[in-house]
Design a protein around this motif. Structure first.
Motif, mmCIF file in Angstrom:
data_model
loop_
_atom_site.group_PDB
_atom_site.id
_atom_site.type_symbol
_atom_site.label_atom_id
_atom_site.label_comp_id
_atom_site.label_asym_id
_atom_site.label_seq_id
_atom_site.Cartn_x
_atom_site.Cartn_y
_atom_site.Cartn_z
ATOM 1 N N ILE A 17 0.848 -1.196 0.000
ATOM 2 C CA ILE A 17 0.000 0.000 0.000
ATOM 3 C C ILE A 17 0.880 1.242 0.000
ATOM 4 O O ILE A 17 0.729 2.144 -0.821
ATOM 5 N N THR A 18 1.852 1.237 0.892
ATOM 6 C CA THR A 18 2.736 2.398 0.973
ATOM 7 C C THR A 18 3.346 2.680 -0.393
ATOM 8 O O THR A 18 3.346 3.813 -0.873
ATOM 9 N N GLN A 19 3.834 1.613 -1.007
ATOM 10 C CA GLN A 19 4.443 1.782 -2.329
ATOM 11 C C GLN A 19 3.443 2.405 -3.298
ATOM 12 O O GLN A 19 3.719 3.395 -3.957
ATOM 13 N N VAL A 20 2.248 1.795 -3.329
ATOM 14 C CA VAL A 20 1.217 2.295 -4.243
ATOM 15 C C VAL A 20 1.040 3.788 -4.009
ATOM 16 O O VAL A 20 1.143 4.602 -4.928
ATOM 17 N N GLN A 21 0.804 4.113 -2.748
ATOM 18 C CA GLN A 21 0.592 5.522 -2.409
ATOM 19 C C GLN A 21 1.745 6.351 -2.982
ATOM 20 O O GLN A 21 1.537 7.323 -3.690
ATOM 21 N N LEU A 24 1.781 6.449 -6.953
ATOM 22 C CA LEU A 24 0.668 7.181 -7.556
ATOM 23 C C LEU A 24 0.718 8.647 -7.157
ATOM 24 O O LEU A 24 0.509 9.537 -7.977
ATOM 25 N N ARG A 25 1.036 8.909 -5.895
ATOM 26 C CA ARG A 25 1.110 10.311 -5.459
ATOM 27 C C ARG A 25 2.111 11.071 -6.316
ATOM 28 O O ARG A 25 1.837 12.147 -6.838
ATOM 29 N N GLU A 26 3.291 10.454 -6.498
ATOM 30 C CA GLU A 26 4.281 11.130 -7.337
ATOM 31 C C GLU A 26 3.690 11.373 -8.711
ATOM 32 O O GLU A 26 3.825 12.448 -9.289
ATOM 33 N N ARG A 27 2.976 10.393 -9.185
ATOM 34 C CA ARG A 27 2.398 10.520 -10.528
ATOM 35 C C ARG A 27 1.467 11.727 -10.571
ATOM 36 O O ARG A 27 1.554 12.574 -11.453
ATOM 37 N N TYR A 28 0.591 11.839 -9.545
ATOM 38 C CA TYR A 28 -0.437 12.880 -9.599
ATOM 39 C C TYR A 28 0.123 14.250 -9.201
ATOM 40 O O TYR A 28 -0.272 15.275 -9.740
ATOM 41 N N CYS A 29 1.033 14.218 -8.254
ATOM 42 C CA CYS A 29 1.455 15.516 -7.727
ATOM 43 C C CYS A 29 2.390 16.213 -8.686
ATOM 44 O O CYS A 29 2.253 17.386 -8.958
ATOM 45 N N GLN A 30 3.390 15.460 -9.213
ATOM 46 C CA GLN A 30 4.363 16.196 -10.035
ATOM 47 C C GLN A 30 4.472 15.587 -11.428
ATOM 48 O O GLN A 30 5.539 15.539 -12.011
ATOM 49 N N LEU B 35 -5.050 12.953 2.911
ATOM 50 C CA LEU B 35 -4.469 13.653 1.757
ATOM 51 C C LEU B 35 -2.968 13.826 1.947
ATOM 52 O O LEU B 35 -2.186 13.650 1.033
ATOM 53 N N MET B 36 -2.607 14.168 3.183
ATOM 54 C CA MET B 36 -1.178 14.362 3.452
ATOM 55 C C MET B 36 -0.417 13.074 3.183
ATOM 56 O O MET B 36 0.712 13.096 2.726
ATOM 57 N N GLY B 37 -1.068 11.952 3.480
ATOM 58 C CA GLY B 37 -0.369 10.680 3.312
ATOM 59 C C GLY B 37 0.701 10.545 4.372
ATOM 60 O O GLY B 37 0.795 11.346 5.301
ATOM 61 N N GLU B 38 1.534 9.528 4.199
ATOM 62 C CA GLU B 38 2.586 9.321 5.188
ATOM 63 C C GLU B 38 3.618 10.421 5.048
ATOM 64 O O GLU B 38 3.757 11.017 3.975
ATOM 65 N N PRO B 39 4.345 10.689 6.117
ATOM 66 C CA PRO B 39 5.243 11.847 6.115
ATOM 67 C C PRO B 39 6.144 11.916 4.893
ATOM 68 O O PRO B 39 6.322 12.972 4.304
ATOM 69 N N HIS B 40 6.696 10.782 4.498
ATOM 70 C CA HIS B 40 7.701 10.858 3.425
ATOM 71 C C HIS B 40 7.046 10.903 2.049
ATOM 72 O O HIS B 40 7.694 11.214 1.060
ATOM 73 N N GLN B 41 5.740 10.583 1.988
ATOM 74 C CA GLN B 41 5.090 10.575 0.683
ATOM 75 C C GLN B 41 4.773 11.988 0.230
ATOM 76 O O GLN B 41 4.666 12.898 1.039
ATOM 77 N N TYR B 42 4.611 12.096 -1.079
ATOM 78 C CA TYR B 42 4.264 13.403 -1.618
ATOM 79 C C TYR B 42 2.821 13.748 -1.291
ATOM 80 O O TYR B 42 1.973 12.852 -1.177
ATOM 81 N N CYS B 43 2.564 15.039 -1.103
ATOM 82 C CA CYS B 43 1.185 15.490 -0.907
ATOM 83 C C CYS B 43 0.851 16.415 -2.061
ATOM 84 O O CYS B 43 1.740 16.922 -2.742
#
Lengths: 433, 441, 719
Positions: A17-21, A24-30, B35-43
């Motif tokens: 899950i962490t990986q997915v997050q 995907l977050r990187e994908r959407y955010c930047q 939305l913030m997600g885990e600290p190291h993840q991008y928000c």
């Protein structure tokens, strides 16, 4: 942050899950996009061609990438560069200068930035230059390789290109294009802008030096393509750390897309806008709901997310108003209906309100004038009413105003309004003021 | 209800503590957290939170930031009189003063971004929280768009959170910009208000009593006022009154009906002054004593009477007439024997009573003086002090000068006082102004 | 614009101290150049200065005690706020995030405010907190400036009381922080308080703060003139402050001239909800004036007096134009100055002893002047023949007489004021305030002419004669108190008589207790008298009561009452003479209304008119003097042009005007040689043009489009 992780076949769910997050977050955010943009293959080829010419054969070029916001201009460029940089000679040869209209607000700053990005501060040192042109020429000169035969190709990326056009007599643009015309040094100037009329902004001398190459990203995307894009955006690449999870995930995504209700929602979004960014917002909201307990995106998530996205702000704000303010709003609405949206002032609104009160027998709403004024002030602060630009000297009571909310919003808000007195509802509905 | 917050990557304890501090905002807090997600993840690069005043926007953010010890910079845009201040604060709270001092004297966005990039990249998401974001619109044009995509510009895991009471639509620059992720904080429902208000109970009384008091309060005020801050103020204002009978020992805490009977009328009275914030609770009590005798409850708004010198009064009256009567009617009003101007033909029905709706019209100085001399009884020499009184009425904001200060030749004025005010004034000099007002003929 | 106020007379700008010094010197020389001998001039100048000094000092004392009450309550408030911060009860905790704010209602007489604020901030500094800064609207155009002002103000004040290293540190603070923010202030404040709390209990720290060490002194920001502030700026400032209120114990004081509702007009709810406002009403300027008059006019302490006319002018300026006590005092000062400057005999206007002393050293010239005084003449006529001769011829004799007269004058004053007060005490409670509500009015009445000849007075006496007993006794008691405080002989025995009357009233009570039956009929007439009723009513009842009185015998109470009234009347008749009756009153009484008006209530328009129509008035050039309003042709061009334009209609033909002008001017030439006479040469033309443009500048004519080479006339008649 490289995606290349150990190829262990299986991993605990939490880790996945962490990986997915993360991915995907990187994908959407930047806009770290998955391989290859769909639908823009042609543009991609074109741009890559151009840049390769500069990078490899040292030809100068200038091109504009035009497309609405969030259409993937930057991503296109980025992916092209990624591919190019995989070739060794390009990598060691090509220099990049990234400028952004938002940051480099005038040419002096821009030039400093260029110097910095070319790592030439120490070379320039304390030199003073007669003109911008000299300075730029000097910079390019300084880039010559050891054998002083040909200088290294430089790629200038101008994000928010239109803003550069507003600089004082467009010196930067002029010189860049000029260089790209002459053969003194191989440069490629890539401008990114969302303005179709950008060429109109350019002065004649600048325009004449610009090779009128434009790459348009006006996505004439069909819904099915849109759906594919959604899936692409959601699904994981096969080099995901845990292949089995990846398969499951992608499968679940596939199901999701095929869901009827989801398709309706997406259809609505598709009708609003086809660009990436709004899509990303939507998907981001969905993604944020993925947890250890619920390791997939459900249809419900998407529905909620879209509800959030499509919610009307003003209605939301109206919901929180006090009765006084609500009454004022309604009075204004009536005024608008009567006088066809002529501007009004507090006095008129108050009169309108008084009329309503006179019709009512019970006097539970007759507030003292100062209270009314306060309510009006608050509305103005929330910019639900806007002053018509007049002389600022006029007192508050007489300042002419316009209502910034339309009747449908008011009505919707009234429906939602907690414990809304019925008589006020009726008043709002009544045609006559 | 508490402890509802949970998210991997954060310490359970902290989350719990945070949750306790955020009554009735668990949903929004949870939303934010996810939305913030885990600290190291991008928000997401920029989040725009809007909602009414006192709906817990900054409170939620601050609590999360503080309790979870996230790297953040909180600043209010009111305070940032210059962008320099803004940059400086951000850099200071991220990297400490020495980095902040790297900023040049009047820094541009580029400098800020450059300095930021030179610092070590974030190991966990950094947050920039800006309150009263609406003021960013007044700053230079490309500040807001740049902040919205700051993450991309500095290529670091940073998120800008904007807080405002104003909807996003009014922020969008005309060439568009990076759209932030919108988040709405709805106003508290009645139940929630009850719950929150009951928390700050008076130490010397039982919780039940206070929550009962709150329910009474809401029963009266909820219809007109949903602003938590205002309600809390009202609660503080009236509580002493509420427990008067208890103090006197007439009533036991248990028989709530009597208490209700006792407080209800006062609350009703307080309705008239809701939102005005005219008095501290201390003075409120004094006033209520007063009102025992006089029977009239007066707030700030009540003392509108102003003691003015004799001629100033007449000047003000003249100004009022000049700004609310059309100039052509002066002849009829002020000429001793104005030939044959009949009411009928000098009254125009269509413009009847509009002047008091549309507000005062500007008038030149000499018209004012002309009316003044015809209104005031007895012959007044045009002395310096008469003229100085006009200018002083302007500084007292009773008159407003519409023409520019530098225009010495025939300045123009407007009368800035209300009808009742002028009526009071003219009563004191027993001058029947109503007879001279065009709107009320 | 920013200095203007309702009370802005001619004196709104304070002269800077050194300027004033220069002025003094010149004044002295003036006094000396004056007709009288230099030494007398110097003496008069000195007297004047001393008197004024005395007045000034006493006004300050007065100011302080007048403001004491409100200031005390204000200080109380501020202390409470600062204490509530650290150990608050429930209520104050509820309001912990609000900034305590005192709204100070000062009335529209703005020039007087400065004094109030200065004394206020001094008091605050002494007794509550060293950190006080006061702001004026005109220095705070933008938020930046306001912040800057606040920081500098605070840090400077502290710098002033502290040692040097602090000073330059604070200075560099201000310098360094290009963007001066409240954070700077916070840090500074924390340093300060830490420092001052652990060093010796502060030089500036009052007991209230030191006795509870955990309490921090608040930071007080005074907004002198709230109305003039830019609302936006104010709002922003308050918003900013509210973010720091937990770290920095702030407190505001709003100086409001008009009415508290200005706060609401200026601040929206979102801002005002950050404040915890409390109202403070300062005493009204009319009361203030009353006390001032009471102190400086209605006393024999001050030898210098005003005649009724001058007094009424000053008072009317106060009530009609500005409510400014300060300006009233300035008026008084002017009168004082003028008196000592113009009246050589004012050497005698001082304390009794000094006056007597001066009287001995009068030189011949002074004595001659005395002989010319109308009041003295009247006195002389009162004497027998040879006495008259002596007075007119023998200087030494005259000196003695002068001393005698001065004595009597002082005695007169000694008795006048107490009597006045008694009369006021008795009559002020009567319906319709026949003799004026304020003692001021009564005083003016008495100065005007013999008060007992005014019918108001008589009817007042009648009313007294039918006043109910309890009221009468109360007011009599007040009289007794007034008289008791006086030392003069006559007053003393007057007082005794009064006491005696009073105790007879008491005996009456006793008697009444003995015989209640009689008491009925005795007290019935006053009893059934309506308390508040109009004059006509009263007189009617009075008449029929006279009837009844004639019919049935007077009750002892009534007898006593009549007796009392008679006594009071006698007192009045013997002491409340108007000053004109006293010989040598000119020495003390200043009477020239014209000068006072001219200086205090200047009318620019008329003076321009005067200057233009008869220039000699200002130029003091007798050659320009003309009779029957015609103008000498030697007058300045503008005068001539003006004169000529007066004869024209609405539109003036420039050429005709020029012609006329030329003729007049050439008439001035000594030898009108025929050919050049009335010719228009360039010089005349130029002079004419200049004159016309000057007139235009003064607003008498203006160019018009209606007719070519015409100008429109703008003034009609003499205003």
């Amino acid at each position: 942050m490289s995606k290349r992780k150990g190829k262990i076949s299986h991993q605990p769910l939490g880790e996945c899950i962490t990986q997915v997050q993360r991915i995907l977050r990187e994908r959407y955010c930047q806009q770290k996009l998955a391989k290859g943009l769909d639908g823009v293959g042609a543009q991609h080829k074109h741009l890559e061609e151009l840049l390769r010419r500069t990078a490899v054969y040292g030809e100068s070029n200038s091109v504009l990438i035009v497309g609405p916001r969030g259409a993937g201009k930057s991503s296109l460029l980025r992916s092209v560069l990624q591919e190019l940089l995989e070739e060794k000679e390009v990598q060691e040869n090509l220099l990049q200068v990234h400028l952004n209209g938002l940051l480099q607000t005038d040419d002096r700053i821009a030039l400093k930035e260029i110097t910095r990005q070319l790592h030439l501060e120490n070379v320039v040192g304390e030199k003073v230059f007669g003109s911008f042109a000299e300075n730029l020429a000097f910079l390019l000169e300084a880039l010559k390789k050891g054998d002083r035969t040909s200088s290294r190709p430089v790629l200038f990326v101008l994000d928010e290109f239109d803003l550069f056009a507003h600089h004082k007599n467009q010196t930067l643009l002029y010189n860049l294009f000029d260089v790209s015309q002459s053969t003194q040094a191989p440069v490629a100037v890539v401008g990114l802008t969302c303005r179709l009329d950008v060429l109109e902004l350019l002065e004649k001398r600048v325009k004449s030096r610009f090779s009128h190459r434009q790459i348009h990203l006006l996505s004439g995307l069909t819904f099915s393509q849109y759906l594919d894009r959604v899936r692409a955006q959601l699904s994981l690449s096969d080099d995901f750390c845990d292949s089995r999870f990846a398969q499951e995930w992608n499968a679940s995504v596939k199901n999701l897309i095929e869901d009827k209700s989801v398709q309706d929602v997406l259809q609505r979004h598709f009708d609003c806008s086809k660009d990436f960014r709004s899509l990303h917002v939507l998907l981001m909201l969905c993604l944020s709901r993925v947890t250890l307990a619920k390791p997939t995106i459900k249809a419900s998530d998407l529905l909620d997310a879209s509800r959030l996205c499509l919610a009307d702000c003003k209605t939301n704000m109206l919901h929180g108003l006090s009765i006084v303010e609500l009454c004022l709003i309604i009075a204004m609405k009536h005024l608008n209906d009567v006088y066809e949206g002529e501007p009004f002032n507090l006095q008129m609104v108050h009169n309108e309100f008084k009329k309503f009160l006179q019709r009512k027998s019970n006097s539970m709403y007759n507030f003292s004038p100062p209270v009314i004024v306060k309510g009006f002030e608050h509305l103005q602060q929330l910019e639900l009413v806007r002053p018509v630009d007049g002389s600022p000297k006029t007192q508050r009571e007489y300042q002419m105003m316009r209502l910034m909310v339309d009747r449908s919003q008011i009505m919707e808000a009234l429906q939602k309004y907690p414990q809304c007195p019925t008589d006020i509802k009726q008043w709002a509905l009544s045609a006559f003021a | 209800m508490a402890g509802l917050l949970e998210h991997p990557g954060y310490d359970e304890e902290r989350l719990k503590r945070a949750a306790e501090q955020l009554p009735c905002r668990e949903v929004q807090a949870g939303m934010l957290l996810s939305l913030m997600g885990e600290p190291h993840q991008y928000c997401y690069p920029s989040i725009f939170i809007y909602g009414h005043r006192a709906s817990g926007k900054s409170h939620v953010i601050n609590v999360l930031m503080k309790e979870l010890e996230l790297p953040h910079a909180t600043l209010s845009c009111v305070e940032c009189v210059s962008v320099a201040l803004l940059f400086e604060q951000v850099l200071r709270s991220f990297f400490g003063c020495d980095v902040a001092s790297l900023l040049p004297r009047s820094p541009s966005l580029t400098d800020f971004v450059r300095i930021y990039r030179q610092q070590s990249p974030a190991r966990q998401t950094r947050y920039i929280v800006m309150e009263k974001a609406e003021l960013l619109r007044d700053a230079d044009a490309n500040l807001l768009p740049a902040l919205l995509r700051l993450q991309e510009l500095v290529e670091d895991n940073v998120t800008v959170i904007l807080l405002s009471e104003i909807v996003w639509d009014t922020f969008r620059p005309n060439t568009g910009c990076f759209e932030p992720l919108l988040l709405h904080f709805p106003d508290y429902s009645k139940v929630e208000l009850q719950q929150i208000l009951s928390q700050d109970r008076h130490p010397s009384f039982s919780a039940e009593l206070y929550s009962f008091y709150v329910s009474v309060l809401l029963g009266v005020f909820y219809s007109v006022c949903r602003d938590l801050r205002e309600l809390r103020h009202l609660a503080a204002l009236n509580f002493s009154k509420f427990c008067e009978p208890l103090a006197e020992g007439k009533v036991k805490e248990t028989d709530t009906h009597k208490l209700w009977k006792n407080i209800e009328p006062h609350l009703k009275k307080a309705m008239q002054t809701v939102y005005l914030r005219e008095v501290s609770s201390l003075q409120w009590e004094q006033m209520q004593q007063m009102e025992e005798e006089t029977g009239a409850l007066k707030g700030l708004s009540a003392h509108t009477h102003v003691e003015l010198p004799f001629y100033s009064k007449f000047l003000l009256i003249a100004a009022y007439l000049a700004s609310y009567n059309p100039a052509r009617t002066d002849k009829r009003f002020f000429l001793k024997h104005h030939g044959k101007i009949k009411k009928t033909n000098f009254l125009k029905k269509n413009e009847k009573t509009t002047n008091h709706l549309l507000g005062p019209k500007p008038f030149p100085l000499d018209r004012l003086l002309a009316i003044f001399y015809s209104v005031v009884d007895g012959r007044v020499a045009p002395t310096a002090s008469i003229f100085s009184q006009i200018s002083s009425l302007v500084t007292l904001q009773l008159l407003a000068q519409v023409s520019h200060d530098d225009q010495l030749d025939s300045p123009k004025y407007k009368c800035a006082v209300s009808l009742e005010f002028i009526c009071n004034i003219s009563r004191t000099v027993n001058f029947d102004i109503m007879k001279y007002l065009y709107d009320f003929l | 614009m920013s200095t203007s106020s309702v009370s802005k007379g001619c004196f709104v700008f304070k002269p800077s101290p050194k300027k004033r010094k220069k002025q003094d010197v010149s004044q002295e020389s003036y006094f000396i150049h004056d007709c009288a001998g230099p030494e007398s001039g110097q003496r008069r100048f000195k007297l004047c200065q001393d008197l004024w000094k005395q007045i000034e000092t006493e006004t300050e004392v007065l100011q302080d005690e007048l403001h004491r009450k409100i200031l005390d309550s204000l200080l109380e408030f501020s202390r409470k706020c600062s204490s509530a911060r650290c150990h608050g009860d429930w209520a104050s905790q509820m309001r912990a995030s609000e900034i305590p704010t005192a709204a100070l209602m000062l009335g529209v007489n703005v020039p007087d405010h400065d004094l109030t604020f200065s004394s206020l901030s001094d008091l605050l500094r002494q007794s509550v907190t060293p950190y006080v800064v006061s702001l004026q609207a005109k220095e705070c155009g933008a938020l930046k400036h306001l912040l800057k002002r606040v920081l500098e103000g605070l840090m400077e004040t502290v710098v002033a009381v502290d040692d040097e290293d602090e000073a330059d540190q604070a200075a560099c603070h201000v310098q360094k922080s290009v963007h001066c923010s409240l954070t700077t202030l916070c840090d500074w404040y924390i340093i300060k308080t830490k420092k001052s709390s652990n060093d010796t209990p502060g030089k500036k720290r009052p007991s209230t703060v030191t006795d509870e060490p955990e309490q921090l002194p608040p930071v007080v920001v005074v907004f002198k003139d709230l109305e003039a502030f830019n609302p936006k700026v104010l709002q922003d400032f308050i918003l900013i402050c509210s973010r720091y209120v937990h770290r920095l114990p702030l407190m505001f004081i709003f100086g409001i001239a008009t009415s508290p509702s200005t706060i609401q007009h200026m601040l929206p709810h979102s801002v005002s909800s950050l404040l915890c406002i409390q109202l403070f009403q300062s005493l009204s300027c009319t009361e203030h004036l009353a006390t001032v008059i009471d102190k400086f006019i209605l006393t024999h302490q001050f030898p210098f007096k005003l005649t009724e006319k001058v007094l009424s002018v000053l008072v009317s300026i106060f009530f009609f134009h500005d409510f400014s006590v300060r300006n009233f005092m300035k008026g008084l000062q002017l009168a004082l100055l003028e008196h000592f400057y113009t009246q050589p005999l004012s050497v005698l206007c001082c304390r009794k002893k000094a006056a007597l002393h001066h009287a001995t050293q009068l030189d011949h010239g002074d004595l001659e002047r005395i002989r010319l005084l109308p009041s003295f003449k009247r006195y002389v006529e009162g004497q027998e023949a040879e006495e008259q001769v002596n007075l007119m011829t023998d200087d030494s004799h005259l000196k003695e007489v002068c001393q005698k007269l001065i004595k009597t004058l002082h005695k007169y004053h000694k008795n006048y004021y107490p009597t006045l007060r008694c009369l006021h005490a008795l009559t002020s409670t009567l319906p319709r305030h026949l003799l004026g509500k304020q003692i001021r009015e009564l005083h003016e009445a008495c100065l005007r002419k013999n008060v007992w000849e005014q019918e108001n007075y008589q009817s007042a006496m009648k009313l007294l004669k039918m006043q109910a007993k309890d009221e009468l006794v109360v007011s009599l008691r007040r009289c007794a108190e007034i008289l008791r405080s006086v030392k003069s002989k006559t007053m003393k025995n007057a007082c005794e008589q009064l006491e005696e009357l009073l105790c007879r009233f008491q005996q009456l009570d006793a008697a009444v207790d003995v015989a209640p039956s009689e008491d009925e009929c005795v007290l019935s007439p006053p009893k059934n008298l309506p308390k508040k009723t109009d004059l006509f009513q009263l007189q009617k009842t009075l008449l029929e009561m006279n009837e009844s009185r004639r019919s049935k015998k007077l009750s002892p109470f009534e007898i006593l009452r009549n007796e009392t009234v008679e006594f009071v009347d006698g007192l009045v008749r013997s002491h409340l003479w108007p000053p004109e009756s006293q010989p040598l009153h000119e020495v003390c009484y200043y009477s020239s209304v014209a000068t006072v008006k001219h200086h205090l209530n200047a009318s620019p328009r008329t003076s321009i008119q005067v200057a233009l129509s008869n220039p000699d008035h200002y130029l003091e050039n007798d050659s320009l003097k003309t009779e029957d309003g015609s103008l000498s042709s030697a007058a300045p061009d503008i005068c001539i042009a003006y004169k000529l334009h007066l004869e024209c209609g609405r539109l003036i033909n420039l050429y005709d005007w020029l012609e006329a002008y030329a003729t007049v001017v050439s008439a001035a030439k000594v030898d009108p040689d025929q050919d050049a006479f009335g010719k228009v040469d360039e010089v005349k033309h130029a002079r004419f043009i200049r004159a016309v443009s000057e007139l235009e500048f003064l607003g008498f004519v203006k160019s018009t489009k209606q007719k070519t080479d015409h100008v429109a006339r703008l003034t009609w008649g003499g205003c």
